[in-house]
Design a protein around this motif. Sequence first.
Motif, mmCIF file in Angstrom:
data_model
loop_
_atom_site.group_PDB
_atom_site.id
_atom_site.type_symbol
_atom_site.label_atom_id
_atom_site.label_comp_id
_atom_site.label_asym_id
_atom_site.label_seq_id
_atom_site.Cartn_x
_atom_site.Cartn_y
_atom_site.Cartn_z
ATOM 1 N N GLN B 82 94.183 -7.093 118.072
ATOM 2 C CA GLN B 82 93.453 -7.403 119.298
ATOM 3 C C GLN B 82 93.739 -8.816 119.766
ATOM 4 O OE1 GLN B 82 89.135 -6.686 119.688
ATOM 5 N NE2 GLN B 82 89.535 -4.812 118.575
ATOM 6 N N GLU B 150 93.814 -2.066 120.447
ATOM 7 C CA GLU B 150 93.171 -2.650 121.635
ATOM 8 C C GLU B 150 93.886 -3.923 122.073
ATOM 9 O OE1 GLU B 150 89.546 -1.962 122.699
ATOM 10 O OE2 GLU B 150 88.896 -0.643 121.084
ATOM 11 N N ALA B 153 92.132 -5.650 124.993
ATOM 12 C CA ALA B 153 90.677 -5.801 125.025
ATOM 13 C C ALA B 153 90.246 -7.240 125.283
ATOM 14 C CB ALA B 153 90.068 -5.309 123.717
ATOM 15 N N LYS B 160 95.436 -7.637 132.071
ATOM 16 C CA LYS B 160 95.674 -6.247 131.686
ATOM 17 C C LYS B 160 96.697 -5.627 132.610
ATOM 18 C CE LYS B 160 91.230 -5.218 129.691
ATOM 19 N NZ LYS B 160 89.908 -4.710 129.900
ATOM 20 N N SER B 182 92.198 2.450 121.820
ATOM 21 C CA SER B 182 91.547 1.907 122.998
ATOM 22 C C SER B 182 90.213 2.575 123.227
ATOM 23 C CB SER B 182 92.433 2.099 124.225
ATOM 24 O OG SER B 182 91.798 1.537 125.348
ATOM 25 N N GLU B 187 93.322 3.080 130.520
ATOM 26 C CA GLU B 187 94.539 2.726 129.781
ATOM 27 C C GLU B 187 95.167 3.972 129.171
ATOM 28 O OE1 GLU B 187 92.627 -1.268 128.121
ATOM 29 O OE2 GLU B 187 94.005 -0.369 126.680
#
Lengths: 233, 355
Positions: B82, B150, B153, B160, B182, B187
């Motif tokens: 992450q 992720e 995230a 993103k 996710s 996504e």
Amino acid sequence: MMDWLGPEEWQAVALSLRVAIVATVASLPLGIAVAWVLARKRFPGHALLNGLVHLPLVLPPVVTGYLLLIAFGPQAPLGAALEAMRLGVAFRWTGAALAAAIMAFPLMVRAIRLSLEAVDPGLEEAAASLGASRLRVFGTITLPLMAPGILTGAVLAFAKAMGEFGATITFVSNIPGQTRTVPSAIYAFLQMPGGEASAWRLVIVSIVIAMGALLASELLARRVLARIGGRDA
Amino acid sequence: MLEVDVRHDFPGFQLAAQFEAPGGVTALFGRSGAGKTSIVRAVAGLLEADRACVRIGETVLEDTEARKRLSIPARRIGYVFQEPRLFPHMSVRANLTYSKATDQIDQVVEMLGIGDLLERRPAGLSGGEAQRVAIGRALLSNPRLLLLDEPLAALDDARKAEILPYLERLRDEADVPILYVSHSVSEIARLATTVVALKAGQVVRVGPAAEVLSDPDVAPVIGIRDAGALLSARVVRHHDDGLSELVCSGGTLWLPAVGATVGTDVRVRVEAQDVMLAQTRPAGISALNILPATVLAIREGEGPGVMVQLAAGQDRLLARVTRRSANAMGLADGWSGFAVVKSVAVASGNVSGAV
């Protein structure tokens, strides 16, 4: 400096430097290993090891020196065995280095452990997932990232070793040229009528060396931090 | 082919997940705490599960029954966490080449657009840049499987949007299967070939993305507000008034300017709450998309709504309507009517390249 210091004083300074450097350098690998075990491993006896490492910090130095004498003295089995191998430490400068190393060890381990605990284990996981062996992870990730703590630990240990008095004088006595380090020499000069001048010179030398070590470590630490925490150079 | 079977007892939580996936992007989907990250950590070897069997193709990474367990480095799993977890004391280039698996970094650097960053230090990178470098670093370890946990995230929406196209390229150009964790359905709708829906440590449903996402039984896992089906469509024409014309198996779709060239196949995510149902073909209505549809299944929720799965040609649609409307219209399996979708309800982020 050779002229300004008398031969006896010079002898004490040179011996102290040798004792402190040897004590620091020789105990550093063990210090890193113990710090790693204490920071990263959980096992029965963890608290005991931690206590043992820190014991010299809280015991009267005389007690530590006396225990060393009992363990390493010529009459003790261990001491006798070492004597037989010509590795005896009692009443020798190597004994002074051993005493200094043990007294300085808690400070060294503490500083290294703190820096190790600040290293994100996530980075080590990432390195392992990229195919690095444990050894390579330690050498390329963990060790460089804890370098500031190793440096701090070494400087603290060096300073402590330079100043170690109680355990040293109890364990290896106060023999000029063998075990008379700067603190022992200052103590001896102060016992002698007319020794104040010599004592003063050694006090000044002590201050200069201590300040020098602190400044050098500060400079080094800044460079190391710039390298590891580094924004673009 | 990826086969995963992981069982592990955590205090107060039992993980027992088993699934197979054909390759491409396999998305592990579920709310936080569903066990997604634990599965990925077990696959990577970072979690020693009570029981685990993990295979990639012919290679067995772990089989606790057979007492076989490859070490983390021996698994050759590229793990993107992450947080980027870049090595702070190394340049971007040194990070990329850390694995030493290859020094052919040019192609990856080009694909991820990180050529200008090579001599910089991680601390000076933006979140999106750092995550791209982390993806490149994992890719350059010549992995058998890429784990993306992720990866978006921790980034804001703009970052993103900056990374998603690179992930699509990764899926299409890099010949590495990807396990993608996710909790964002948008996504997954864009990226996934296969979706594994997880709830409380159990697999609820596994299958091709379009099938799983249009399953009304999966909707509660996704969250009824986020539920929505995937349509396959082809761009036919971009019109002067800013609309794009697409055909899908159920009819014609009019969507706000789609960023794909004419002739391209795309997948379109239509959220269930944006779909209206009508018994007869509505006339005099502002909505432009009216597709003949037949009810396949109806699932009643706890609230006032029901989730309706429809067939529109070969594609599936989900519609969320009130129970009152469903009763009034006599909705039941086999009911035929029309699904109505406002063009502007389908944002450009819901249209992506076909898988």
